[in-house]
Structure formats: structure tokens, C-alpha cells
Design a protein around this motif. Structure first.
Motif, PDB file in Angstrom:
ATOM      1  N   ASP A  32       2.123  -1.552  -2.107  1.00  0.00           N
ATOM      2  CA  ASP A  32       2.799  -2.307  -3.168  1.00  0.00           C
ATOM      3  C   ASP A  32       3.847  -3.256  -2.587  1.00  0.00           C
ATOM      4  O   ASP A  32       3.992  -4.389  -3.048  1.00  0.00           O
ATOM      5  CB  ASP A  32       3.462  -1.369  -4.175  1.00  0.00           C
ATOM      6  CG  ASP A  32       2.462  -0.677  -5.082  1.00  0.00           C
ATOM      7  OD1 ASP A  32       1.318  -1.178  -5.205  1.00  0.00           O
ATOM      8  OD2 ASP A  32       2.810   0.371  -5.658  1.00  0.00           O
ATOM      9  N   GLU A  33       4.573  -2.792  -1.568  1.00  0.00           N
ATOM     10  CA  GLU A  33       5.572  -3.656  -0.930  1.00  0.00           C
ATOM     11  C   GLU A  33       4.889  -4.805  -0.182  1.00  0.00           C
ATOM     12  O   GLU A  33       5.386  -5.931  -0.190  1.00  0.00           O
ATOM     13  CB  GLU A  33       6.458  -2.826   0.001  1.00  0.00           C
ATOM     14  CG  GLU A  33       7.379  -1.907  -0.773  1.00  0.00           C
ATOM     15  CD  GLU A  33       7.949  -0.755   0.023  1.00  0.00           C
ATOM     16  OE1 GLU A  33       8.926  -0.161  -0.462  1.00  0.00           O
ATOM     17  OE2 GLU A  33       7.415  -0.414   1.100  1.00  0.00           O
ATOM     18  N   LEU A  34       3.752  -4.527   0.422  1.00  0.00           N
ATOM     19  CA  LEU A  34       2.991  -5.591   1.080  1.00  0.00           C
ATOM     20  C   LEU A  34       2.536  -6.635   0.067  1.00  0.00           C
ATOM     21  O   LEU A  34       2.644  -7.838   0.303  1.00  0.00           O
ATOM     22  CB  LEU A  34       1.790  -5.011   1.828  1.00  0.00           C
ATOM     23  CG  LEU A  34       0.799  -6.017   2.429  1.00  0.00           C
ATOM     24  CD1 LEU A  34       1.486  -7.039   3.318  1.00  0.00           C
ATOM     25  CD2 LEU A  34      -0.286  -5.290   3.186  1.00  0.00           C
ATOM     26  N   ARG A  35       2.064  -6.196  -1.081  1.00  0.00           N
ATOM     27  CA  ARG A  35       1.651  -7.144  -2.125  1.00  0.00           C
ATOM     28  C   ARG A  35       2.837  -7.967  -2.626  1.00  0.00           C
ATOM     29  O   ARG A  35       2.701  -9.153  -2.939  1.00  0.00           O
ATOM     30  CB  ARG A  35       0.983  -6.402  -3.277  1.00  0.00           C
ATOM     31  CG  ARG A  35      -0.392  -5.895  -2.928  1.00  0.00           C
ATOM     32  CD  ARG A  35      -1.094  -5.275  -4.143  1.00  0.00           C
ATOM     33  NE  ARG A  35      -2.198  -4.464  -3.716  1.00  0.00           N
ATOM     34  CZ  ARG A  35      -2.227  -3.127  -3.734  1.00  0.00           C
ATOM     35  NH1 ARG A  35      -1.199  -2.452  -4.198  1.00  0.00           N
ATOM     36  NH2 ARG A  35      -3.276  -2.477  -3.306  1.00  0.00           N
ATOM     37  N   SER A  36       4.001  -7.349  -2.692  1.00  0.00           N
ATOM     38  CA  SER A  36       5.207  -8.061  -3.104  1.00  0.00           C
ATOM     39  C   SER A  36       5.584  -9.119  -2.063  1.00  0.00           C
ATOM     40  O   SER A  36       5.927 -10.256  -2.416  1.00  0.00           O
ATOM     41  CB  SER A  36       6.349  -7.059  -3.292  1.00  0.00           C
ATOM     42  OG  SER A  36       7.513  -7.700  -3.721  1.00  0.00           O
ATOM     43  N   ILE A  37       5.498  -8.777  -0.783  1.00  0.00           N
ATOM     44  CA  ILE A  37       5.745  -9.752   0.282  1.00  0.00           C
ATOM     45  C   ILE A  37       4.762 -10.906   0.154  1.00  0.00           C
ATOM     46  O   ILE A  37       5.134 -12.075   0.285  1.00  0.00           O
ATOM     47  CB  ILE A  37       5.637  -9.081   1.672  1.00  0.00           C
ATOM     48  CG1 ILE A  37       6.806  -8.123   1.890  1.00  0.00           C
ATOM     49  CG2 ILE A  37       5.562 -10.123   2.784  1.00  0.00           C
ATOM     50  CD1 ILE A  37       6.660  -7.222   3.098  1.00  0.00           C
ATOM     51  N   ALA A  78      -3.511   1.114  10.106  1.00  0.00           N
ATOM     52  CA  ALA A  78      -2.866   2.326   9.577  1.00  0.00           C
ATOM     53  C   ALA A  78      -3.864   3.161   8.787  1.00  0.00           C
ATOM     54  O   ALA A  78      -3.906   4.389   8.909  1.00  0.00           O
ATOM     55  CB  ALA A  78      -1.669   1.945   8.702  1.00  0.00           C
ATOM     56  N   HIS A  79      -4.686   2.493   7.991  1.00  0.00           N
ATOM     57  CA  HIS A  79      -5.699   3.202   7.214  1.00  0.00           C
ATOM     58  C   HIS A  79      -6.704   3.897   8.137  1.00  0.00           C
ATOM     59  O   HIS A  79      -7.059   5.051   7.924  1.00  0.00           O
ATOM     60  CB  HIS A  79      -6.413   2.236   6.272  1.00  0.00           C
ATOM     61  CG  HIS A  79      -7.491   2.869   5.458  1.00  0.00           C
ATOM     62  ND1 HIS A  79      -7.210   3.713   4.397  1.00  0.00           N
ATOM     63  CD2 HIS A  79      -8.846   2.814   5.559  1.00  0.00           C
ATOM     64  CE1 HIS A  79      -8.347   4.143   3.886  1.00  0.00           C
ATOM     65  NE2 HIS A  79      -9.355   3.613   4.574  1.00  0.00           N
ATOM     66  N   ALA A  80      -7.140   3.180   9.164  1.00  0.00           N
ATOM     67  CA  ALA A  80      -8.105   3.744  10.107  1.00  0.00           C
ATOM     68  C   ALA A  80      -7.532   4.948  10.846  1.00  0.00           C
ATOM     69  O   ALA A  80      -8.261   5.896  11.162  1.00  0.00           O
ATOM     70  CB  ALA A  80      -8.553   2.685  11.104  1.00  0.00           C
ATOM     71  N   LEU A  81      -6.226   4.930  11.097  1.00  0.00           N
ATOM     72  CA  LEU A  81      -5.578   6.042  11.787  1.00  0.00           C
ATOM     73  C   LEU A  81      -5.176   7.168  10.838  1.00  0.00           C
ATOM     74  O   LEU A  81      -4.707   8.210  11.283  1.00  0.00           O
ATOM     75  CB  LEU A  81      -4.338   5.540  12.530  1.00  0.00           C
ATOM     76  CG  LEU A  81      -4.600   4.588  13.689  1.00  0.00           C
ATOM     77  CD1 LEU A  81      -3.296   3.966  14.173  1.00  0.00           C
ATOM     78  CD2 LEU A  81      -5.300   5.335  14.822  1.00  0.00           C
ATOM     79  N   GLY A  82      -5.320   6.940   9.547  1.00  0.00           N
ATOM     80  CA  GLY A  82      -4.941   7.955   8.571  1.00  0.00           C
ATOM     81  C   GLY A  82      -3.461   7.984   8.249  1.00  0.00           C
ATOM     82  O   GLY A  82      -2.960   8.961   7.718  1.00  0.00           O
ATOM     83  N   HIS A  83      -2.746   6.900   8.564  1.00  0.00           N
ATOM     84  CA  HIS A  83      -1.318   6.827   8.254  1.00  0.00           C
ATOM     85  C   HIS A  83      -1.130   6.226   6.867  1.00  0.00           C
ATOM     86  O   HIS A  83      -1.876   5.334   6.464  1.00  0.00           O
ATOM     87  CB  HIS A  83      -0.586   5.968   9.275  1.00  0.00           C
ATOM     88  CG  HIS A  83      -0.626   6.533  10.668  1.00  0.00           C
ATOM     89  ND1 HIS A  83      -0.092   5.871  11.741  1.00  0.00           N
ATOM     90  CD2 HIS A  83      -1.121   7.682  11.173  1.00  0.00           C
ATOM     91  CE1 HIS A  83      -0.263   6.584  12.824  1.00  0.00           C
ATOM     92  NE2 HIS A  83      -0.895   7.688  12.508  1.00  0.00           N
ATOM     93  N   SER A  84      -0.119   6.683   6.172  1.00  0.00           N
ATOM     94  CA  SER A  84       0.100   6.193   4.812  1.00  0.00           C
ATOM     95  C   SER A  84       0.948   4.929   4.761  1.00  0.00           C
ATOM     96  O   SER A  84       0.890   4.184   3.799  1.00  0.00           O
ATOM     97  CB  SER A  84       0.752   7.283   3.962  1.00  0.00           C
ATOM     98  OG  SER A  84       1.971   7.685   4.546  1.00  0.00           O
ATOM     99  N   GLY A  85       1.745   4.666   5.798  1.00  0.00           N
ATOM    100  CA  GLY A  85       2.628   3.504   5.792  1.00  0.00           C
ATOM    101  C   GLY A  85       2.112   2.375   6.665  1.00  0.00           C
ATOM    102  O   GLY A  85       1.381   2.596   7.627  1.00  0.00           O
ATOM    103  N   ILE A  86       2.505   1.152   6.322  1.00  0.00           N
ATOM    104  CA  ILE A  86       2.116  -0.044   7.061  1.00  0.00           C
ATOM    105  C   ILE A  86       3.319  -0.471   7.900  1.00  0.00           C
ATOM    106  O   ILE A  86       4.406  -0.694   7.354  1.00  0.00           O
ATOM    107  CB  ILE A  86       1.727  -1.173   6.081  1.00  0.00           C
ATOM    108  CG1 ILE A  86       0.584  -0.709   5.181  1.00  0.00           C
ATOM    109  CG2 ILE A  86       1.362  -2.444   6.842  1.00  0.00           C
ATOM    110  CD1 ILE A  86       0.450  -1.518   3.915  1.00  0.00           C
ATOM    111  N   PRO A  87       3.154  -0.612   9.212  1.00  0.00           N
ATOM    112  CA  PRO A  87       4.297  -0.990  10.054  1.00  0.00           C
ATOM    113  C   PRO A  87       4.751  -2.424   9.808  1.00  0.00           C
ATOM    114  O   PRO A  87       3.945  -3.340   9.745  1.00  0.00           O
ATOM    115  CB  PRO A  87       3.766  -0.860  11.481  1.00  0.00           C
ATOM    116  CG  PRO A  87       2.478  -0.131  11.382  1.00  0.00           C
ATOM    117  CD  PRO A  87       1.964  -0.331  10.006  1.00  0.00           C
TER     118      PRO A  87
END
Length: 155
Positions: A32-37, A78-87
């Protein structure tokens, strides 16, 4: 052996300067924050194109819109690694700041401008949670726990 230890001091100084650079600090943002950016920077780009008369490269830099594809690339990693956050790198906050300032200067829509200020407040908070990054295949990632996997129940 030198009398005053100059040779050993010079050698120590050379190895310290050759040491690998520290990875840049980053924090995790949500989709959601990425979409806002994306909304804020793309609106800033549209306004700058329409009203500034600047070159395409200047508009891209001033609007922060070049950040969006980079963040989507990191989101995929991040998705491929199974992480929930985007760096997002701490230094990349400046791109969002530039977009908001330019929205103010070039008649940005009030709703997007408010979203931009709220986003900057959120990024300032997340900045306090920054940690060291790592690179995998040239893409910045955050080391961390994989996203929670759904729990199965037995009947």
C-alpha cells in the motif's frame, strides 16, 4: 623494522581504506505504501511535464518517478524470498520529498499532496527502523523472517 612504527601504521591505514563499503540502510514498506509512492511521484511527474517546461530527465529526477520501478523490482524479490516488506533505502526518502515539494510548486491535486505529506510522515517513522541491507542478484533485499505461512488445521 621501522624505528617509530610508521610502516605498520601506513599498512594499517591502507587495509582500513580498502575495506568493503557498508551496505546502505533500508526499512520495509508495504505494498500500500508503494502504491502511495507511485501515485504521488507519477502525479508530480505529470504536473512537472505540464507546467515546468523542463527536459524529460529533469522531470524524472524532480518528480521521484524513477524510484517506482526500482521499488517494484525489490517487491518482486521480497515476494520470491517470502518476505512481507519491500526494502526502501533511507536515501530514497529524498525522492519522495522532492515529489511533494514539486507538487506544492506545480499545482498538484490537494488529495495527492495530502497523501504525500502523510507518506513522508510514515517514511520518517520507518526511517527509525532502518537496518543493513544485502544484495541478491543485484537487487537490494532486507534480511529477515519469511512471511507467515498459513496454518493448516487437521480435522
Amino acid at each position: 623494522m621501522s624505528i617509530f612504527g610508521r610502516r605498520s601504521k601506513r599498512a594499517a591505514g591502507r587495509t582500513a581504506s580498502v575495506a568493503a563499503p557498508q551496505p546502505p540502510p533500508a526499512f520495509a514498506i508495504t505494498m500500500d505504501e508503494l502504491r502511495s509512492i507511485e501515485r504521488v511521484t507519477l502525479h508530480a511527474r505529470a504536473q512537472l511535464r505540464k507546467l515546468s517546461g523542463s527536459s524529460a530527465s529533469t522531470v524524472t529526477d524532480a518528480s521521484g518517478s524513477a524510484l517506482v520501478p526500482v521499488l517494484y523490482e525489490r517487491a518482486g524479490a521480497a515476494h520470491a524470498l517470502g518476505h512481507s516488506g519491500i526494502p526502501m533505502l533511507v536515501s530514497e526518502i529524498a525522492h519522495v520529498e522532492a515529489a511533494v515539494v514539486n507538487l506544492e510548486s506545480y499545482d498538484g491535486h490537494e488529495v495527492v499532496l495530502c497523501e504525500g505529506y502523510a507518506l513522508l510522515n510514515r517514511l520518517a517513522f520507518l526511517n527509525g527502523q532502518a537496518r543493513v541491507t544485502q544484495e541478491i542478484g543485484g537487487v537490494v533485499t532486507l534480511p529477515g523472517e519469511p512471511a507467515d505461512t498459513p496454518k493448516t488445521t487437521r480435522s
